[in-house]
Structures are given as structure tokens and as C-alpha cells.
Write a protein that holds these residues in place. Structure first.
Motif, PDB file in Angstrom:
ATOM      1  N   GLN A  22       0.822  -1.208   0.000  1.00 17.43           N
ATOM      2  CA  GLN A  22       0.000   0.000   0.000  1.00 17.43           C
ATOM      3  C   GLN A  22       0.860   1.265   0.000  1.00 17.43           C
ATOM      4  O   GLN A  22       2.086   1.213  -0.011  1.00 17.43           O
ATOM      5  CB  GLN A  22      -0.965  -0.046   1.182  1.00 17.43           C
ATOM      6  N   SER A  23       0.221   2.419   0.016  1.00 17.63           N
ATOM      7  CA  SER A  23       0.879   3.687  -0.313  1.00 17.63           C
ATOM      8  C   SER A  23       1.920   4.121   0.708  1.00 17.63           C
ATOM      9  O   SER A  23       1.676   4.129   1.911  1.00 17.63           O
ATOM     10  CB  SER A  23      -0.175   4.791  -0.431  1.00 17.63           C
ATOM     11  N   GLY A  24       3.081   4.526   0.187  1.00 20.01           N
ATOM     12  CA  GLY A  24       4.128   5.103   1.013  1.00 20.01           C
ATOM     13  C   GLY A  24       5.279   5.579   0.153  1.00 20.01           C
ATOM     14  O   GLY A  24       5.685   4.891  -0.789  1.00 20.01           O
ATOM     15  N   ILE A  25       5.796   6.763   0.451  1.00 16.90           N
ATOM     16  CA  ILE A  25       6.915   7.341  -0.293  1.00 16.90           C
ATOM     17  C   ILE A  25       7.908   7.917   0.702  1.00 16.90           C
ATOM     18  O   ILE A  25       7.538   8.705   1.576  1.00 16.90           O
ATOM     19  CB  ILE A  25       6.441   8.449  -1.252  1.00 16.90           C
ATOM     20  N   CYS A  39       1.652   5.925   4.891  1.00 14.30           N
ATOM     21  CA  CYS A  39       2.247   4.757   5.564  1.00 14.30           C
ATOM     22  C   CYS A  39       1.214   3.638   5.618  1.00 14.30           C
ATOM     23  O   CYS A  39       0.715   3.271   6.676  1.00 14.30           O
ATOM     24  CB  CYS A  39       2.711   5.146   6.973  1.00 14.30           C
ATOM     25  N   GLY A  40       0.866   3.110   4.430  1.00 14.53           N
ATOM     26  CA  GLY A  40      -0.111   2.035   4.345  1.00 14.53           C
ATOM     27  C   GLY A  40       0.478   0.689   4.752  1.00 14.53           C
ATOM     28  O   GLY A  40       1.668   0.566   5.060  1.00 14.53           O
ATOM     29  N   ALA A  41      -0.349  -0.333   4.731  1.00 14.34           N
ATOM     30  CA  ALA A  41       0.080  -1.668   5.130  1.00 14.34           C
ATOM     31  C   ALA A  41       1.213  -2.153   4.228  1.00 14.34           C
ATOM     32  O   ALA A  41       1.138  -2.078   3.007  1.00 14.34           O
ATOM     33  CB  ALA A  41      -1.094  -2.642   5.061  1.00 14.34           C
ATOM     34  N   HIS A  66      -7.561   7.125   4.967  1.00 13.58           N
ATOM     35  CA  HIS A  66      -7.974   5.795   4.529  1.00 13.58           C
ATOM     36  C   HIS A  66      -6.911   4.765   4.915  1.00 13.58           C
ATOM     37  O   HIS A  66      -5.709   5.048   4.912  1.00 13.58           O
ATOM     38  CB  HIS A  66      -8.208   5.779   3.018  1.00 13.58           C
ATOM     39  N   LEU A  67      -7.365   3.546   5.214  1.00  6.96           N
ATOM     40  CA  LEU A  67      -6.481   2.526   5.755  1.00  6.96           C
ATOM     41  C   LEU A  67      -5.270   2.243   4.877  1.00  6.96           C
ATOM     42  O   LEU A  67      -4.170   1.989   5.387  1.00  6.96           O
ATOM     43  CB  LEU A  67      -7.254   1.222   5.978  1.00  6.96           C
ATOM     44  N   ALA A 139      -2.577  21.441  -0.822  1.00  6.64           N
ATOM     45  CA  ALA A 139      -3.820  21.843  -1.482  1.00  6.64           C
ATOM     46  C   ALA A 139      -4.806  20.688  -1.368  1.00  6.64           C
ATOM     47  O   ALA A 139      -4.416  19.524  -1.189  1.00  6.64           O
ATOM     48  CB  ALA A 139      -3.568  22.201  -2.944  1.00  6.64           C
ATOM     49  N   ALA A 140      -6.075  21.002  -1.497  1.00  6.84           N
ATOM     50  CA  ALA A 140      -7.117  19.983  -1.359  1.00  6.84           C
ATOM     51  C   ALA A 140      -7.231  19.147  -2.625  1.00  6.84           C
ATOM     52  O   ALA A 140      -7.161  19.658  -3.741  1.00  6.84           O
ATOM     53  CB  ALA A 140      -8.459  20.647  -1.064  1.00  6.84           C
ATOM     54  N   GLY A 141      -7.405  17.844  -2.424  1.00 10.42           N
ATOM     55  CA  GLY A 141      -7.738  16.960  -3.516  1.00 10.42           C
ATOM     56  C   GLY A 141      -9.242  16.750  -3.594  1.00 10.42           C
ATOM     57  O   GLY A 141     -10.008  17.329  -2.820  1.00 10.42           O
ATOM     58  N   VAL A 142      -9.670  15.917  -4.547  1.00 16.45           N
ATOM     59  CA  VAL A 142     -11.082  15.559  -4.696  1.00 16.45           C
ATOM     60  C   VAL A 142     -11.181  14.059  -4.465  1.00 16.45           C
ATOM     61  O   VAL A 142     -10.862  13.243  -5.342  1.00 16.45           O
ATOM     62  CB  VAL A 142     -11.615  15.936  -6.092  1.00 16.45           C
ATOM     63  N   HIS A 143     -11.596  13.704  -3.258  1.00 12.91           N
ATOM     64  CA  HIS A 143     -11.646  12.298  -2.867  1.00 12.91           C
ATOM     65  C   HIS A 143     -12.885  12.084  -2.010  1.00 12.91           C
ATOM     66  O   HIS A 143     -13.632  13.034  -1.729  1.00 12.91           O
ATOM     67  CB  HIS A 143     -10.356  11.932  -2.113  1.00 12.91           C
ATOM     68  N   SER A 144     -13.100  10.856  -1.567  1.00  6.93           N
ATOM     69  CA  SER A 144     -14.306  10.540  -0.793  1.00  6.93           C
ATOM     70  C   SER A 144     -14.209  10.996   0.656  1.00  6.93           C
ATOM     71  O   SER A 144     -15.217  10.992   1.366  1.00  6.93           O
ATOM     72  CB  SER A 144     -14.572   9.033  -0.846  1.00  6.93           C
ATOM     73  N   VAL A 145     -13.010  11.357   1.102  1.00  3.14           N
ATOM     74  CA  VAL A 145     -12.790  11.951   2.418  1.00  3.14           C
ATOM     75  C   VAL A 145     -11.840  13.127   2.226  1.00  3.14           C
ATOM     76  O   VAL A 145     -11.198  13.247   1.179  1.00  3.14           O
ATOM     77  CB  VAL A 145     -12.178  10.935   3.412  1.00  3.14           C
ATOM     78  N   PRO A 146     -11.726  14.022   3.223  1.00  4.46           N
ATOM     79  CA  PRO A 146     -10.764  15.121   3.072  1.00  4.46           C
ATOM     80  C   PRO A 146      -9.370  14.587   2.764  1.00  4.46           C
ATOM     81  O   PRO A 146      -8.870  13.692   3.440  1.00  4.46           O
ATOM     82  CB  PRO A 146     -10.818  15.809   4.442  1.00  4.46           C
ATOM     83  N   SER A 147      -8.762  15.119   1.713  1.00  4.59           N
ATOM     84  CA  SER A 147      -7.465  14.638   1.249  1.00  4.59           C
ATOM     85  C   SER A 147      -6.610  15.814   0.819  1.00  4.59           C
ATOM     86  O   SER A 147      -7.107  16.769   0.215  1.00  4.59           O
ATOM     87  CB  SER A 147      -7.649  13.666   0.074  1.00  4.59           C
TER      88      SER A 147
END
Length: 253
Positions: A22-25, A39-41, A66-67, A139-147
């Protein structure tokens, strides 16, 4: 001193895909500070595989809660504590503090173990990271939760990480002039989706996008086998370089 270094620790999503966690850079700044964006799984293990120690992380910077972007935050904090390092700096969107307090509260043996400095950021804010000359803005993204998407300026280099989002004006403006834009491309051409990105959703922004390199990340299994198609589509429409991220890939801005 060395210039900014970027390494993808996780380029995948919540659905397992061989070779992608999952996501991490990880971003190493000019003065050697290590910043962890999401820092995803699986990211904690990838951090170890990259040759780094969990205690090396100077700040965790979260795009959203998000998880698949935060699942390894608490394991990372616990790992640091077990190695006798209890402090950590964390940045994230509104709600980060309550989320983290609630999570730690589920584990009585961890309560009082950490010395955390949590800062919640709002779109448009710019800060200078402690102990460095790095400037971080969002800056704000467009996602299903604040991002949030982030722009990191350090040592004459600029990286922008868009997080989870569909392409939008606010993040493309944030990216102008960047050496590297890391943008999600969750699904292939022709896929009907919102709050995420497909190659054709990026197209309207490409003509005016002043960015040297575009790296696509956060790939769902639906993209498997269609990566080259996405690359060819975007390369024919964008003047800069276009690449697909992979776990443990290291890049220079």
C-alpha cells in the motif's frame, strides 16, 4: 550534502497485487532528513527493505486517513518505541489527531508510550519543516474523504505528491514548476470512476502542466496488463517524462 532523493515504498492499493504494497513514499532531503509520505500496510517492511531503520523517519506526512495510507502508522510508532525512540512528528489533514488518539486508545499498553507532535494542515497552508530549510505546502484533492496533496521544496528541487484524488485545478496549480509530480492512476483507460484517476482524466491538464517528470502510482489490479497502454496515451499528450512507479524504485527529481 546530497540533493533530494525519492523512493517509492508502496505503489499499490487496498487490494493485494504481487510486488505492490500500500501507499508510502520516502523522501530524503538535502540535509539528510527522512520524510515519510503516507504509511499504508506493508510500508514498514518496505522501509526496512530499503535499508532504513524505523527510527530514521523524521516526520510522517499523511494525505488522508484511509487505511491503505495509514495502516502502518501505529506499527511504525510501536517499532520505534521498541527501539527506544518514542518521539515522532506527524502532519495530516483535519481529524488526524482524533484518529490517532482513538487508535492508540484501543491499546492500553501503548498509552503514554509515545511523545507525538501532531499538526493538522489545511489547504493553502505552507510551513517550514523543523530543523531544515524544506518548505511544505498543501492543497485539497477531490476524494471521498478530506485529502491533501503536498508540495515539497528543498535544495532547489520540487516534488509534488497528489495523494488520492481525481485530477483537479487545486493540485495542478500546486504542481506547476515541479521537477516531479507523483499522481495516482488507479484505473485504466475507459474505466468509469470518480474520486480517483484514469489516464484520460489527466489529459485536460497536460498541455499546461509545467512539470519535468510524471510518476503514476496507486495502481489497482485493474491496471495490470494495461500499464503500457496508459504510458503511451500520456506520453503522446505530455511534453515531460511519464513513468509508472514500482515498490522500492528510487528516483532523482
Amino acid at each position: 550534502m546530497v540533493s533530494m532523493k525519492i523512493q517509492f515504498l508502496g505503489s499499490g492499493v487496498a487490494i493485494p497485487w504481487p510486488g505492490r504494497v500500500q501507499s508510502g513514499i520516502a523522501v530524503e532531503t538535502e540535509n539528510g532528513r527522512l520524510l515519510l509520505f503516507d504509511c499504508g500496510a506493508g510500508v514498514l517492511q518496505r522501509l526496512f527493505e530499503s535499508g532504513r531503520d524505523p527510527r530514521d523517519v523524521d516526520a510522517i506526512i499523511l494525505t488522508h486517513l484511509h487505511l491503505d495510507h495509514v495502516a502502518d502508522v501505529l506499527p511504525l510508532l510501536k517499532s520505534r518505541w521498541l527501539c527506544e525512540k518514542s518521539d515522532c512528528v506527524i502532519y495530516g489533514p483535519h481529524g488526524t489527531r482524533d484518529w490517532l488518539d482513538g487508535l492508540i486508545g484501543l491499546y492500553p499498553y501503548l498509552q503514554g508510550r509515545f511523545d507525538l507532535c501532531v499538526t493538522e494542515l489545511t489547504p493553502g497552508r505552507q510551513i517550514t519543516l523543523d530543523g531544515s530549510d524544506c518548505r511544505l505546502s498543501c492543497a485539497a484533492g477531490v476524494h471521498s474523504v478530506p485529502s491533501l496533496g503536498y508540495r515539497l521544496e528543498d535544495g532547489g528541487k520540487i516534488m509534488v505528491y497528489a495523494g488520492d484524488t481525481q485530477p483537479c485545478d487545486s493540485l495542478m496549480e500546486l504542481a506547476q514548476g515541479a521537477d516531479v509530480l507523483i499522481h495516482e492512476c488507479s484505473f485504466p483507460l475507459g474505466f468509469d470512476v470518480d474520486c480517483h484517476t484514469t489516464p484520460e482524466m489527466l489529459e485536460p491538464y497536460l498541455d499546461k502542466l509545467d512539470v519535468g517528470k510524471l510518476y503514476l502510482t496507486h495502481l489497482y489490479p485493474q491496471m495490470q496488463g494495461r500499464e503500457q497502454e496508459a504510458l503511451e496515451y500520456l506520453r503522446s499528450r505530455f511534453k515531460g517524462e511519464v513513468h509508472i512507479a514500482s515498490d522500492l524504485l528510487e528516483i532523482d527529481p
